[in-house]
Design a protein around this motif. Sequence first.
Motif, short mmCIF file in Angstrom:
data_model
loop_
_atom_site.label_atom_id
_atom_site.label_comp_id
_atom_site.label_asym_id
_atom_site.label_seq_id
_atom_site.Cartn_x
_atom_site.Cartn_y
_atom_site.Cartn_z
N ALA A 142 0.84 -1.19 0.00
CA ALA A 142 0.00 0.00 0.00
C ALA A 142 0.88 1.25 0.00
O ALA A 142 0.46 2.31 -0.46
N GLU A 143 2.09 1.13 0.50
CA GLU A 143 2.98 2.29 0.63
C GLU A 143 3.72 2.54 -0.68
O GLU A 143 4.45 1.68 -1.16
N PRO A 144 3.55 3.73 -1.25
CA PRO A 144 4.14 4.03 -2.56
C PRO A 144 5.65 3.85 -2.62
O PRO A 144 6.17 3.31 -3.61
N ASN A 145 6.36 4.26 -1.58
CA ASN A 145 7.81 4.12 -1.60
C ASN A 145 8.23 2.66 -1.62
O ASN A 145 9.23 2.29 -2.25
N ARG A 146 7.46 1.83 -0.94
CA ARG A 146 7.79 0.41 -0.96
C ARG A 146 7.52 -0.17 -2.34
O ARG A 146 8.31 -0.99 -2.83
N SER A 164 17.36 -4.95 -11.14
CA SER A 164 18.49 -5.71 -10.62
C SER A 164 18.60 -5.49 -9.12
O SER A 164 17.97 -4.60 -8.58
N GLU A 165 19.42 -6.30 -8.45
CA GLU A 165 19.59 -6.10 -7.02
C GLU A 165 20.35 -4.81 -6.78
O GLU A 165 21.07 -4.33 -7.63
N ARG A 166 20.16 -4.24 -5.58
CA ARG A 166 20.77 -2.95 -5.26
C ARG A 166 21.18 -2.90 -3.80
O ARG A 166 20.53 -3.49 -2.95
N SER A 167 22.18 -2.11 -3.54
CA SER A 167 22.56 -1.84 -2.15
C SER A 167 21.62 -0.78 -1.58
O SER A 167 20.93 -0.08 -2.32
N VAL A 168 21.61 -0.67 -0.28
CA VAL A 168 20.77 0.32 0.39
C VAL A 168 21.07 1.72 -0.13
O VAL A 168 20.16 2.51 -0.40
N GLY A 169 22.35 2.02 -0.27
CA GLY A 169 22.74 3.34 -0.75
C GLY A 169 22.19 3.65 -2.13
O GLY A 169 21.72 4.76 -2.38
N GLU A 170 22.23 2.67 -2.98
CA GLU A 170 21.69 2.87 -4.33
C GLU A 170 20.20 3.16 -4.28
O GLU A 170 19.70 4.09 -4.93
N ILE A 171 19.49 2.39 -3.48
CA ILE A 171 18.05 2.62 -3.34
C ILE A 171 17.80 4.00 -2.78
O ILE A 171 16.94 4.74 -3.26
N GLU A 172 18.59 4.36 -1.79
CA GLU A 172 18.44 5.67 -1.17
C GLU A 172 18.56 6.79 -2.21
O GLU A 172 17.73 7.70 -2.25
N ARG A 173 19.59 6.70 -3.02
CA ARG A 173 19.78 7.74 -4.02
C ARG A 173 18.66 7.75 -5.06
O ARG A 173 18.22 8.80 -5.51
N ALA A 174 18.16 6.55 -5.38
CA ALA A 174 17.10 6.48 -6.39
C ALA A 174 15.78 7.07 -5.87
O ALA A 174 15.08 7.76 -6.59
N LEU A 175 15.47 6.82 -4.63
CA LEU A 175 14.16 7.25 -4.10
C LEU A 175 14.21 8.63 -3.46
O LEU A 175 13.19 9.20 -3.14
N GLN A 234 18.17 7.83 4.68
CA GLN A 234 18.65 6.46 4.83
C GLN A 234 17.86 5.67 5.87
O GLN A 234 17.47 4.53 5.60
N PRO A 235 17.56 6.24 7.04
CA PRO A 235 16.78 5.45 7.99
C PRO A 235 15.40 5.06 7.44
O PRO A 235 14.93 3.95 7.69
N SER A 236 14.82 5.95 6.71
CA SER A 236 13.52 5.67 6.12
C SER A 236 13.61 4.46 5.18
O SER A 236 12.79 3.54 5.27
N ILE A 237 14.61 4.48 4.34
CA ILE A 237 14.82 3.34 3.43
C ILE A 237 15.01 2.06 4.22
O ILE A 237 14.38 1.03 3.93
#
Lengths: 123, 123
Positions: free
Chosen positions: A12-16, A26-37, A41-44
């Motif tokens: 239900a959550e758009p960011n998720r 492809s798979e991603r590190s947390v940092g990559e996801i962070e930059r994309a969204l 960082q804590p939110s991610i």
Amino acid sequence: MPRVESAFTVIAEPNRRAILTLLLESERSVGEIERALRLSQPSISKHLRVLREAGLVESRIEAQRRVYRLRPEPLMELDDWLIPFRRLWSKHVDALERHLDRMAKQPVAPSPAPKGKKRHEKP
Amino acid sequence: MPRVESAFTVIAEPNRRAILTLLLESERSVGEIERALRLSQPSISKHLRVLREAGLVESRIEAQRRVYRLRPEPLMELDDWLIPFRRLWSKHVDALERHLDRMAKQPVAPSPAPKGKKRHEKP
DNA sequence: CAGTCATATTCCCGGCTGGTTATATGCCTC
DNA sequence: GAGGCATATAACCAGCCGGGAATATGACTG
């Protein structure tokens, strides 16, 4: 204590949803996801936790990084739930298409070329 | 003021999913829904409002009753979103099926079923 | 070991959600 | 039009949720 959530509430959550879509490629590190969204960082990390607990992602440790990859299986619950509804709307779309077909045969003023995407399946 | 919600958030709520599933069979009055879900009447009315505003149901007035019927079209958004994931898990299921096929051909003794639920990540 | 990088966790906060109780609205019957 | 149904709306409340800042944890680097 981590509540175990159904796939329904998790996506239900758009960011998720965005994270899942991102991991589709492809798979991603947390940092990559962070930059994309463009979220903190804590939110991610929190969203990733929820996704992990729902079984929608899986993480691998790689040096200091954690690389997340998709696990689409829990989405089957959603897909299954949709089945009976899917039947209904394809019926409706079919009716619309028949209607448009009839319209097209009428010798009326030329209508602009239809652009819309077609919907799948038929009985 | 009524927030306009996406189908995703609307069906995150279990009772709302129950209402939709109920309406799948046939249209119902508020009272019928109330008795089926065993929720208070105002609660039902609120859920119906959310569903109505999302375009998922439609109501017809019949004397003092309001009869609600399903409008499945907004669920297409959900179905569309699922498409790329669907491809993935059907791939997985195929692999599993092939695996099981190979197993079935092996003339081995049945191995004791592994019991521990494996949790993600490790190395 | 000190420092730094990458991520998780904690704490706190405002806003939203779903539920209940009480009340308003509207139609039907007598 | 008084009373009773059926439904909607209002007012209120407790709990949850997602966000950020600060901090903890753990690995690699010199």
